[in-house]
Design an enzyme around this catalytic site. Structure first.
Site, PDB file in Angstrom:
ATOM      1  CE1 TYR A   1       0.924   0.268   4.363  1.00  0.00           C
ATOM      2  CE2 TYR A   1      -1.361  -0.594   4.811  1.00  0.00           C
ATOM      3  CZ  TYR A   1      -0.254  -0.231   5.306  1.00  0.00           C
ATOM      4  OH  TYR A   1       0.153  -0.279   6.746  1.00  0.00           O
ATOM      5  CD  GLU A   2       0.577   6.383   0.693  1.00  0.00           C
ATOM      6  OE1 GLU A   2      -0.576   6.198   1.449  1.00  0.00           O
ATOM      7  OE2 GLU A   2       0.844   7.229   0.070  1.00  0.00           O
ATOM      8  N   GLY A   3       1.701   2.884  -2.777  1.00  0.00           N
ATOM      9  CA  GLY A   3       2.514   2.632  -3.788  1.00  0.00           C
ATOM     10  C   GLY A   3       3.422   1.367  -3.579  1.00  0.00           C
TER      11      GLY A   3
END
Ligand SMILES: Cc1cc2nc3c(=O)[nH]c(=O)nc-3n(C[C@H](O)[C@H](O)[C@H](O)COP(=O)(O)OP(=O)(O)OC[C@H]3O[C@@H](n4cnc5c(N)ncnc54)[C@H](O)[C@@H]3O)c2cc1C
Length: 599
Positions: A439-441
């Site tokens: 998550y978050e890239g």
């Protein structure tokens, strides 16, 4: 994690002895953040993490968040812990006084964030998401929006989320479908379904404020047609009072590998009332302003798991008796010697320690840069910090979370079969931290951001700015004979880092896939070099302290031992990364899709 101890001492070493935070805070006008005040705040955060959050971590994993007809219930003790957090004034630590916050520096609140997450990753997600929501409204919201939402968010009686992902688009947000139709009163009706929304629904707070990306009618296709909205679960009056229920519902929560107590929600917007934040079609630009801090926040989660795994493994390695040491009996009164005497167990423990402390130095440095970008009045200093932060953010995000996978895996391995058993908490750490590389890239996306967008996109300028800092430092310690080998090793890596960059850039002029093929190896290579720089700095600082006759000999000698371990056994990982990078894209791309045969 049970028995978790917040690593305050190491954080203070990095801040005060390595990075000169007393002057840093004074220069930025944070008179309240004196060393005594920082220590006092850290000590309270440590108590809260160790005594309130750590004891409910295992039960959070056991019971998880539950969903019933749109209502989400968090595990026993979670809501009460949040109440204590609110009473302690923690949600508003860095927020401005005018909204009820304490206006303390970002780096102060973020450093102690490691301990909240180390004690209980799932719980820490809820207040963590609120920070992103508050930062967005503070920076891009109108005065009216700030008045409506910020007081309650800062107080903590409301919480926030970030709603980006949809079922068909995660990394590639340009494909998003959620719609926003303008109303005559200036508000918008949002319709669409978001998935994987952390803290999207729960029982901590009276209201939940969603920051949502959506498309206006006739918006351009792709990322140029994304706008940002604030959409509360309960409607809100202009004075900031909670009104009737908005058309926002939680359709379900995910059943997942780890962070089970963190509710990962499907959030449905059915013509829900919301307000435009920032300019139409410029939503992603607004998101970028706090993307750095959100990514650093995820790197911090990786660090917290690395540290917690190290703590658990170290304690076990000192207690567990198996075989005698190769050099003879170490524990004559017992039937065997503690496993910490075996070289291979030390290899695992030192890898964890080198990653925990090296990564901590890097991330606190990145937080210091964030402070400068946010609070400095010196434009040159700000620009320099922005350049360094742009380069380091994807490294912090991906390197700290990727290495957390190794550190938590060693957490289990040091326990042998017991590491695989729930009781000790090691397998929970490995499961909980697994999401951090996604998550978050994802790591793949961070790596492209680093190599294609930041390094090649700036013609190497962002890399050169940071390389200069490191080279200058290496030069300054080169004459101290005991550090010559390490400073030369870093210097040689700087040359190679620049050469690898130039090689891949050249190859990419004829084949753009070369960038994608090299990117993750490039990012990990960069991570090992950057952390090597911080280990060199820590060794120099530790030696100074020893020369001055410190009474805390073990702490500083441990830094020197760990630096040696890092340079002898970890920095050399760059060899295989450089070789993989240099091998080019062909070995990945020449096999056809059909030739990926199964069986
Ligand atoms: C527990 C959990 C919590 C989450 N919390 C939130 C939240 O609060 N808010 C929110 O909006 N979202 C949240 N997410 C969503 C998360 O951010 C996305 O899952 C993530 O961005 C990846 O998107 P995706 O899952 O669609 O994967 P995809 O984008 O489909 O990617 C699949 C794979 O392809 C790779 N890939 C894709 N494109 C490229 C490329 N160009 N080059 C190289 N590799 C590529 C990726 O690296 C990945 O390995 C959460 C997810 C989970 C599981």
């Amino acid at each position: 994690m049970q028995g978790y101890k917040s690593p305050q001492k190491d954080a203070l070493f990095v801040m005060n002895e390595l990075l000169g935070f007393e002057k840093h805070y004074a220069d930025l006008g944070f008179e309240d953040a004196s060393p005594d005040m920082v220590e006092a705040i850290f000590s309270e955060a440590a108590k809260f993490s160790e005594n309130v959050l750590a004891p409910i971590n295992a039960i959070g994993d056991e019971i998880g968040a539950t969903w019933d007809d749109g209502v989400v219930t968090t595990p026993p003790g979670f809501k009460e812990a949040y109440q204590q957090y609110v009473e302690g004034g923690w949600p508003g630590m860095t927020r401005p006084h005018e909204f009820g916050g304490q206006a303390l520096p970002y780096s102060l609140a973020s450093t102690l964030g490691e301990w909240l997450s180390g004690a209980n990753h799932s719980w820490a997600m809820y207040p963590g998401l609120s920070q992103g929501c508050m930062a967005t409204l503070e920076t891009h919201g109108t005065d009216e929006q700030r008045k409506m939402f910020l007081h309650k968010l800062v107080e903590g009686s409301w919480t926030g989320t970030m709603c980006l992902t949809e079922s068909h688009c995660g990394s590639d947000l340009g494909m998003l479908k959620c719609k926003a139709e303008p109303n005559t009163d200036g508000s918008y009706n949002l319709t669409g379904s978001k998935i994987f929304i952390s803290a999207g629904e729960h029982d901590f707070s009276e209201n939940i404020v969603h920051i949502v990306i959506a498309r206006l009618p006739d918006a351009p296709k792709g990322t140029r047609g994304i706008s940002l909205f604030v959409v509360p679960k309960f409607n809100v009056s202009p004075e900031g009072e909670k009104l009737d229920r908005n058309a926002v519902t939680c359709g379900s929560i995910e059943h997942k590998m780890g962070i089970k107590a963190s509710a990962t929600c499907v959030i449905n917007f059915d013509a829900a009332k919301g307000y435009l934040v920032g300019t139409e079609n410029r939503g992603l630009n607004c998101m970028f302003t706090f993307m750095n801090t959100a990514r650093i926040g995820t790197g911090l989660e990786g660090l917290s798991a690395t540290e917690a795994a190290f703590q658990g493994a170290l304690k076990y390695a000192k207690d567990r008796l198996q075989f005698r040491s190769m050099k003879g009996v170490k524990n004559p009164d017992g039937p065997a010697d503690p496993i910490i005497n075996h070289p291979d167990v030390r290899r695992m423990l030192l890898t964890q320690k080198a990653l925990a402390e090296g990564n901590r130095a890097l991330i606190i440095y990145a937080m210091q840069l964030v402070d400068v970008t946010q609070y400095s009045k010196d434009d040159d200093a700000k620009q320099l910090a922005e350049a360094k932060l742009a380069l380091l953010t994807p490294i912090v995000k991906a390197f700290l979370t990727e290495t957390a996978q190794e550190a938590t895996s060693y957490g289990m391995q040091v326990y042998g079969g017991h590491g695989y058993i729930k009781e000790w908490g090691m397998e929970q750490l490995a499961r909980d931290t697994r999401i951090c590389t996604m998550y978050e890239g994802t790591t793949g996306i961070q790596a492209i951001d680093l190599l294609a967008r930041k390094v090649v996109g700036s013609n190497g300028e962002l890399l050169n700015v940071f390389v200069k800092e490191v080279r200058d430092y290496c030069l300054s310690v080169r004459d101290k004979s005991q550090f010559a080998a390490w400073s030369n090793a870093i210097n040689t890596h700087l040359d190679e880092w620049q050469q690898l960059t130039s090689d891949v850039s050249k190859r990419a002029t004829t084949n753009p896939e070369e960038l994608g093929a090299a990117s993750v190896d490039y990012l990990m290579y960069s991570g090992y070099v950057v952390v090597g720089y911080f280990w060199l700095k820590m060794a120099v600082t530790a030696q100074q302290k020893l020369d001055e006759g410190t009474s805390d000999v073990d702490f500083y000698q441990a830094k020197l031992h760990t630096t040696k371990f890092y340079f002898d056994r970890m920095l050399s990982r760059t060899r295989s990364l450089a070789s993989a990078m240099g091998s080019g894209a062909d070995n990945l791309m020449s096999i056809s899709e059909e030739q990926f045969l199964v069986g």
